[in-house]
Motif scaffolding. Structure first.
Motif, mmCIF file in Angstrom:
data_model
loop_
_atom_site.group_PDB
_atom_site.id
_atom_site.type_symbol
_atom_site.label_atom_id
_atom_site.label_comp_id
_atom_site.label_asym_id
_atom_site.label_seq_id
_atom_site.Cartn_x
_atom_site.Cartn_y
_atom_site.Cartn_z
ATOM 1 N N VAL A 40 -5.161 16.575 2.304
ATOM 2 C CA VAL A 40 -4.119 17.603 2.418
ATOM 3 C C VAL A 40 -4.603 18.894 1.758
ATOM 4 O O VAL A 40 -4.536 19.972 2.350
ATOM 5 N N ILE A 41 -5.170 18.767 0.555
ATOM 6 C CA ILE A 41 -5.588 19.971 -0.159
ATOM 7 C C ILE A 41 -6.740 20.667 0.574
ATOM 8 O O ILE A 41 -6.686 21.854 0.881
ATOM 9 N N PHE A 42 -7.775 19.898 0.889
ATOM 10 C CA PHE A 42 -8.984 20.549 1.397
ATOM 11 C C PHE A 42 -8.909 20.871 2.888
ATOM 12 O O PHE A 42 -9.420 21.892 3.316
ATOM 13 N N VAL A 43 -8.290 19.989 3.654
ATOM 14 C CA VAL A 43 -8.169 20.304 5.079
ATOM 15 C C VAL A 43 -7.245 21.507 5.266
ATOM 16 O O VAL A 43 -7.517 22.392 6.071
ATOM 17 N N THR A 44 -6.171 21.560 4.470
ATOM 18 C CA THR A 44 -5.278 22.714 4.578
ATOM 19 C C THR A 44 -6.015 23.992 4.230
ATOM 20 O O THR A 44 -5.931 24.993 4.947
ATOM 21 N N SER A 45 -6.753 23.938 3.134
ATOM 22 C CA SER A 45 -7.499 25.130 2.743
ATOM 23 C C SER A 45 -8.495 25.525 3.826
ATOM 24 O O SER A 45 -8.631 26.695 4.177
ATOM 25 N N GLU A 46 -9.176 24.528 4.396
ATOM 26 C CA GLU A 46 -10.169 24.812 5.434
ATOM 27 C C GLU A 46 -9.482 25.430 6.653
ATOM 28 O O GLU A 46 -9.982 26.385 7.241
ATOM 29 N N ILE A 106 0.841 -1.208 0.000
ATOM 30 C CA ILE A 106 0.000 0.000 0.000
ATOM 31 C C ILE A 106 0.868 1.246 0.000
ATOM 32 O O ILE A 106 0.631 2.202 -0.737
ATOM 33 N N LYS A 107 1.935 1.208 0.799
ATOM 34 C CA LYS A 107 2.810 2.373 0.847
ATOM 35 C C LYS A 107 3.441 2.642 -0.513
ATOM 36 O O LYS A 107 3.561 3.798 -0.945
ATOM 37 N N SER A 108 3.833 1.567 -1.206
ATOM 38 C CA SER A 108 4.469 1.816 -2.500
ATOM 39 C C SER A 108 3.449 2.305 -3.529
ATOM 40 O O SER A 108 3.784 3.108 -4.402
ATOM 41 N N VAL A 109 2.190 1.842 -3.415
ATOM 42 C CA VAL A 109 1.154 2.383 -4.307
ATOM 43 C C VAL A 109 0.974 3.870 -4.027
ATOM 44 O O VAL A 109 0.947 4.697 -4.951
ATOM 45 N N ILE A 110 0.871 4.206 -2.736
ATOM 46 C CA ILE A 110 0.672 5.621 -2.382
ATOM 47 C C ILE A 110 1.826 6.459 -2.921
ATOM 48 O O ILE A 110 1.625 7.516 -3.510
ATOM 49 N N ARG A 111 3.048 5.939 -2.769
ATOM 50 C CA ARG A 111 4.206 6.695 -3.234
ATOM 51 C C ARG A 111 4.101 6.962 -4.741
ATOM 52 O O ARG A 111 4.384 8.051 -5.219
ATOM 53 N N LEU A 112 3.673 5.937 -5.470
ATOM 54 C CA LEU A 112 3.546 6.105 -6.922
ATOM 55 C C LEU A 112 2.418 7.069 -7.292
ATOM 56 O O LEU A 112 2.507 7.812 -8.269
ATOM 57 N N GLU A 113 1.350 7.042 -6.499
ATOM 58 C CA GLU A 113 0.177 7.842 -6.851
ATOM 59 C C GLU A 113 0.351 9.309 -6.485
ATOM 60 O O GLU A 113 -0.257 10.186 -7.091
ATOM 61 N N MET A 114 1.163 9.535 -5.442
ATOM 62 C CA MET A 114 1.261 10.889 -4.901
ATOM 63 C C MET A 114 1.530 11.939 -5.960
ATOM 64 O O MET A 114 0.832 12.928 -6.083
ATOM 65 N N LYS A 115 2.562 11.670 -6.752
ATOM 66 C CA LYS A 115 2.978 12.671 -7.723
ATOM 67 C C LYS A 115 1.826 12.965 -8.682
ATOM 68 O O LYS A 115 1.580 14.109 -9.038
ATOM 69 N N LYS A 116 1.146 11.885 -9.042
ATOM 70 C CA LYS A 116 0.064 12.042 -10.011
ATOM 71 C C LYS A 116 -1.075 12.867 -9.442
ATOM 72 O O LYS A 116 -1.608 13.747 -10.105
ATOM 73 N N THR A 117 -1.458 12.551 -8.189
ATOM 74 C CA THR A 117 -2.625 13.228 -7.637
ATOM 75 C C THR A 117 -2.326 14.672 -7.266
ATOM 76 O O THR A 117 -3.168 15.531 -7.385
ATOM 77 N N PHE A 118 -1.086 14.926 -6.846
ATOM 78 C CA PHE A 118 -0.790 16.293 -6.407
ATOM 79 C C PHE A 118 -0.390 17.210 -7.553
ATOM 80 O O PHE A 118 -0.728 18.381 -7.563
ATOM 81 N N PHE A 119 0.342 16.664 -8.506
ATOM 82 C CA PHE A 119 0.941 17.567 -9.481
ATOM 83 C C PHE A 119 0.397 17.413 -10.891
ATOM 84 O O PHE A 119 0.933 17.986 -11.827
ATOM 85 N N ALA A 120 -0.663 16.637 -11.041
ATOM 86 C CA ALA A 120 -1.218 16.476 -12.382
ATOM 87 C C ALA A 120 -1.715 17.823 -12.887
ATOM 88 O O ALA A 120 -2.308 18.601 -12.138
ATOM 89 N N ARG A 121 -1.420 18.092 -14.159
ATOM 90 C CA ARG A 121 -1.857 19.383 -14.677
ATOM 91 C C ARG A 121 -3.377 19.439 -14.757
ATOM 92 O O ARG A 121 -3.970 20.484 -14.572
ATOM 93 N N ARG A 122 -3.997 18.273 -14.989
ATOM 94 C CA ARG A 122 -5.458 18.316 -15.063
ATOM 95 C C ARG A 122 -6.089 18.473 -13.681
ATOM 96 O O ARG A 122 -7.299 18.580 -13.558
ATOM 97 N N TYR A 139 -7.199 22.752 -7.058
ATOM 98 C CA TYR A 139 -6.608 23.735 -6.151
ATOM 99 C C TYR A 139 -7.398 25.044 -6.203
ATOM 100 O O TYR A 139 -7.616 25.694 -5.191
ATOM 101 N N ILE A 140 -7.813 25.408 -7.406
ATOM 102 C CA ILE A 140 -8.576 26.655 -7.529
ATOM 103 C C ILE A 140 -9.864 26.556 -6.727
ATOM 104 O O ILE A 140 -10.214 27.453 -5.959
ATOM 105 N N LEU A 141 -10.564 25.419 -6.869
ATOM 106 C CA LEU A 141 -11.800 25.212 -6.109
ATOM 107 C C LEU A 141 -11.525 25.305 -4.610
ATOM 108 O O LEU A 141 -12.290 25.915 -3.864
ATOM 109 N N ALA A 142 -10.429 24.683 -4.193
ATOM 110 C CA ALA A 142 -10.138 24.639 -2.759
ATOM 111 C C ALA A 142 -9.776 26.025 -2.228
ATOM 112 O O ALA A 142 -10.084 26.351 -1.091
ATOM 113 N N LEU A 143 -9.142 26.817 -3.079
ATOM 114 C CA LEU A 143 -8.641 28.094 -2.571
ATOM 115 C C LEU A 143 -9.644 29.237 -2.727
ATOM 116 O O LEU A 143 -9.472 30.292 -2.134
ATOM 117 N N LEU A 144 -10.689 28.995 -3.517
ATOM 118 C CA LEU A 144 -11.656 30.061 -3.763
ATOM 119 C C LEU A 144 -12.251 30.637 -2.476
ATOM 120 O O LEU A 144 -12.235 31.851 -2.274
#
Ligand SMILES: Nc1ncnc2c1ncn2[C@@H]1O[C@H](COP(=O)(O)OP(=O)(O)OP(=O)(O)O)[C@@H](O)[C@H]1O
Ligand SMILES: [Mg+2]
Lengths: 312, 571
Positions: free
Chosen positions: B416-422, B9-25, B30-35
């Motif tokens: 991380v995104i939404f709790v931080t914004s909140e 599970i940890k290695s899956v998370i490690r692989l997914e992290m970059k995709k979920t956080f930094f995907a251009r799509r 982030y805009i929704l969260a920061l509005l």
């Protein structure tokens, strides 16, 4: 049962489209080749064997494991697919390394195994580069590295020689043979029978989703040999190549292509032709590609598969 | 075994992290969260500027004022009284306003010259009422307004000419509909009207006087609106202010406290001919109250619209503040006319409701919803689109473990995104208050508890929605339809039967929200149901509910992931 790969009356339909139909196979250790023209079901068989697709009917066992249990199956099996796509943003090393980590290896083991596989595939220099920047052959090699990095007993390799230069081909073939000698199951696919028959212990000939012939290579090889094969070679000095070729007695005809960058060979013995070609290639003639001249249904299949008696 | 799973599970998370956080799509997530954060920053900036202004005004005051002081000002006070009460205004504006001069009106009474025309046969409006009369006739303009007969009286003399008005509280005015009105027979030099327009000025109307020999005199006249608040009242060519009255009557017996006018018009006749009838324009908004025929020699009518008919009334505006609340006074001619008190708008009570509203309606239902959609749906679907899912399926890892790994990766990213914004929203929100208020809010008004609740709800929302969207991303090829279905399912939740209600995320989240949003009176019942929570469940039940719903969805998904095939072709 636990020492072979078994297909029991396996059929796979993609909706309406037939993938493979009523396949019964029993694959023993050694090099087994799935051979057939495009769309004949080679990839489908391999995907079935590895659980990437599920059979519509029938049962499959890989050394006693069920393809539905990847957690057990892939401990003993490595699959190099035909898919030419990779997870985004990974380097060649990361690709192999994270595959091993997914399997649960600790970082040290994964690091060791990944480097060993990459060295075997001669990718050491490029391992730190992003795969997105790899050439076709490099992508093929990194896929092969992933398939054999965990030293599996079963290697399933979809068109493993595709895109490799002659040198790499020779090395790969040696590797398959070595693995087979170790008692591994090496299953490779190709749409060029001559490319694999020299190294195969068993060939499985596929056509339109059906297994049309299966057995030790020498039982089919002789039949094929009697029939000349046409091969198109793209290279930089076709005339030199032609004159070298014609020295050999099994070459019936060599015709230079109009653009002076190609050569059409008709040969009695394709095996020996390929061996010879590898030698010549080392002598400084740059060979771009080698392909059977009758692309889709090449002459071999016309002889072997187009014959109804063989099919039934 | 579990150790192996955990490592995987940890290695899956490690692989997914970059995709979920930094995907251009994923940028829009982030805009929704920061509005809302931007919203609260703007809100805090405005609030602090207002506060600064208030305290600035207060610091400039002569006296230290209290809120009670501000409330003591009454309408009608003179500026001296105000200054005695509150001291010299720290901020003061002065300007003059041109208004019709009440003092210039025509004289009341009888004894003027001319032949008044009897309009009684043509009366079709109740345009004049005695003060405090209530009426349902619609008055002069059909909307319940009328001239005051107390102000207008029964007769007026303008330039020596006698005008008689109809009787109050009855039909007493003529709304022009192009009708002919009989005129007393005779030869006259002029026809004079007292009239006005309603519903705004009425331009270029035709008035015709017919003589006995069937010849006519035709006049074109524009009429000003009766309110002095209209543009340039009494200044149409040939128009003069005849009577200026400080108010008009309303149908409920009250008065409308701004000046209303009645205008005079003079039409020169052919004095060699005998008049027979008068034809008014065909426009109901032109209302005639009186008409008189005169024999004065021409040149003796004086227009009242001279320089004296308008006066400049001095206006003033005072600003006071007690440091928090602002008082604005409008003075006209030295007397208080308008009082506006603005209590500290950015007060805690109201603000926490605004915060709750933004949280419930924007953040929870839109931002987190669509953020989870974007991240969780793409866990599998994104990789099918990229044709890289087989990478995972080739590894010796249970598909369920892979799914859990991906789910946790999505949960980590969204949390991380939404709790931080909140968290930042809460910080900004509390920051805008003065230190005292902040302490009061945080430590005595459950502020900390509320903040914790909001953060917890955010995380739970990610969990709940995440499970739904993970499942939807595996079950469906096209994400739009399931997303719409989930959106509708969550929206209609209040209307569902009790059992179905429980199988949703918003049902539990709403129960957890710490601040109730009162629905304003008059909210349609359907909408009110969205806001209110008729049968909330207790917090432990709600938390457990979401966790159970999420686990249930994941459990169902685990069957799907086992059966999943690699098929990139039919996208
Ligand atoms: N995902 C799919 N959806 C529908 N049809 C498919 C799918 N994958 C394969 N097929 C069909 O199944 C048949 C066998 O395809 P398969 O990919 O196994 O052939 P192949 O022998 O590997 O061919 P190639 O030499 O081109 O790789 C073909 O007719 C193909 O169109
Ligand atoms: Mg294939």
């Amino acid at each position: 049962m636990n020492d072979r790969i078994v297909f029991e009356d396996v059929s796979k339909f993609y909706g309406e489209i037939l993938g493979v139909n009523r396949v019964n196979l029993s694959i023993l250790p050694g090099v087994s080749s799935l051979v057939g023209p495009n769309g004949s079901g080679k990839t489908t068989l391999m995907n079935l064997m590895t659980g990437l697709v599920r059979p519509t009917r029938g049962r499959i066992h890989v050394l006693g494991h069920h393809p539905d249990e990847p957690e057990k199956l892939f401990r003993i099996l490595g699959y190099s697919t035909q898919f030419d796509s990779f997870p985004k943003g990974l380097t060649g090393f990361q690709f192999v390394y994270s595959y091993l980590r997914l399997g649960g290896s600790d970082s040290q083991t994964a690091d060791q195994l990944a480097w060993r596989a990459i060295e075997r595939m001669n990718l050491t220099d490029d391992a730190g580069r992003n795969i997105a920047g790899y050439s076709k052959g490099m992508r093929q090699r990194v896929r092969l590295a992933q398939a054999l990095c965990h030293n599996p007993r079963v290697l399933v390799l979809d068109e493993p020689l595709n895109g490799l230069d002659p040198l790499a081909r020779t090395e790969m073939i040696a590797l398959f043979r070595a693995a087979a000698a170790d008692g591994c199951y090496v299953i490779i696919s190709s749409h060029i029978l001559h490319e694999v028959d020299a190294i195969s212990d068993q060939v499985i000939l596929l056509s339109n989703g059906y297994v049309v012939a299966e057995g030790p290579i020498h039982s089919v090889r002789n039949e094929i040999r009697e029939h000349p094969a046409q091969i198109l070679i793209r290279c930089d000095r076709p005339r030199d190549l032609a004159s070298k070729m014609m020295e050999s007695e099994h070459i019936i005809e060599a015709r230079i292509h109009n653009d002076e960058r190609g050569l059409l060979i008709k040969t009695q013995d394709a095996d020996r032709f390929y061996l010879m070609l590898n030698r010549i290639a080392l002598n400084g003639i740059e060979i771009e590609s080698v392909a059977p001249a009758d692309d889709d249904v090449n002459s071999v299949y016309e002889y072997l598969i187009g014959n109804d008696e063989v099919v039934r | 075994m579990t150790e192996l799973w955990w490592a995987q599970i940890k290695s899956v998370i490690r692989l997914e992290m970059k995709k979920t956080f930094f995907a251009r799509r994923g940028l829009w997530i982030y805009i929704l969260a920061l509005l809302p954060l931007l919203l609260f920053i703007a809100h805090a900036a405005i609030a602090s500027r207002e506060r600064e202004r208030s305290s600035h005004i207060a610091s400039q005051s002569e006296k230290k004022l209290t809120y009670q002081d501000l409330l003591a000002v009454r309408s009608g006070m003179t500026s001296q009284e105000v200054i005695a009460l509150l001291g010299k205004p720290p901020i003061r504006f002065r300007w003059n306003q041109r208004t019709p001069n009440l003092a210039i009106s025509a004289a009341t009474g009888t004894g003027g010259s001319g032949t008044p025309v009897n309009l009684s046969s043509a009366y079709n409006l109740n345009g004049i009422y005695t003060d405090t009369t209530t009426f349902t006739t619609g008055g002069l303009d059909g909307e319940g307004f009328a001239y005051s007969s107390n102000l207008l009286t029964a007769n007026r003399i303008l330039n020596g000419v006698q005008f008689n008005f109809g009787p109050a509280n009855q039909l007493d005015a003529v709304s022009s509909t192009g009708q002919p009105i009989g005129l007393p027979s005779g030869q006259f030099t002029a026809l004079q009207l007292l009239a006005t327009a309603a519903h705004g000025p009425v331009l270029s109307q035709t008035i015709t006087v017919t003589y006995t020999d069937s010849s006519t005199s035709t006049f074109t006249q524009s009429f000003s609106d009766w309110c002095s608040c209209s543009t340039n009242p009494g200044q149409q060519p040939g128009e003069s202010l005849a009577v200026v009255m400080p108010y008009r009557d309303l149908s409920d017996g009250t008065q409308d406290g701004q000046p209303f006018n009645l205008y005079g018009y003079t039409f020169v006749l052919n004095s060699a001919k005998t008049v027979q009838s008068l034809t008014l324009p065909n426009n109901q908004d032109v209302v005639v109250l009186a008409a008189t025929l005169t024999k004065q020699s021409l040149g003796t009518q004086v227009s009242l619209s001279g320089p004296g008919s308008f006066v400049n009334v001095p206006h003033e505006r005072y600003h006071y503040s007690d440091g928090v609340n602002d008082l604005t006074l409008d003075l006209s001619d030295g007397r208080v006319e308008g009082i506006e008190i603005r209590t500290a708008v950015y007060s805690l009570g109201e603000d926490s409701i605004v915060f709750a509203g933004v949280f419930q309606f924007f953040y929870l239902r839109l931002a987190i919803f669509f953020g989870c959609l974007g991240i969780f749906m793409n866990l599998f679907r994104g990789e099918i689109l990229d044709k890289s899912l087989h990478f995972y399926f080739l590894a010796p890892i249970r598909r369920e473990v892979l799914m859990v790994g991906k789910f946790l990766a999505g949960l980590l990213a969204t949390c991380v995104i939404f709790v931080t914004s909140e968290l930042l929203q809460i910080v900004v929100f509390t920051w805008q208050f003065s230190p005292n208020t902040r302490d009061l809010y945080l430590y005595h008004n459950h502020g900390l508890a509320q903040a914790a609740a909001y953060l917890g709800i955010t995380a739970l929302a990610c969990l709940g929605y995440g499970a739904f969207f993970l499942a939807a991303g595996m079950l469906f090829r096209n994400p739009i339809l399931p997303a719409a279905a989930i959106l509708v399912w969550e929206a209609v939740n209040p209307f569902l039967p009790a059992l179905l209600k429980k199988f949703s995320v918003i049902y539990y989240l709403k129960s957890l929200c710490p601040v109730d949003i009162p629905s304003p009176r008059g909210t349609p019942p359907l909408l009110a149901l969205l806001v209110s929570n008729p049968d909330p469940v207790s917090a432990p039940v709600a938390i457990l509910g979401i966790v159970i719903v999420a686990l249930l969805v994941l459990y169902v998904s685990s069957f799907q992931v086992r059966r999943m095939e690699i098929n990139y072709t039919s996208e």
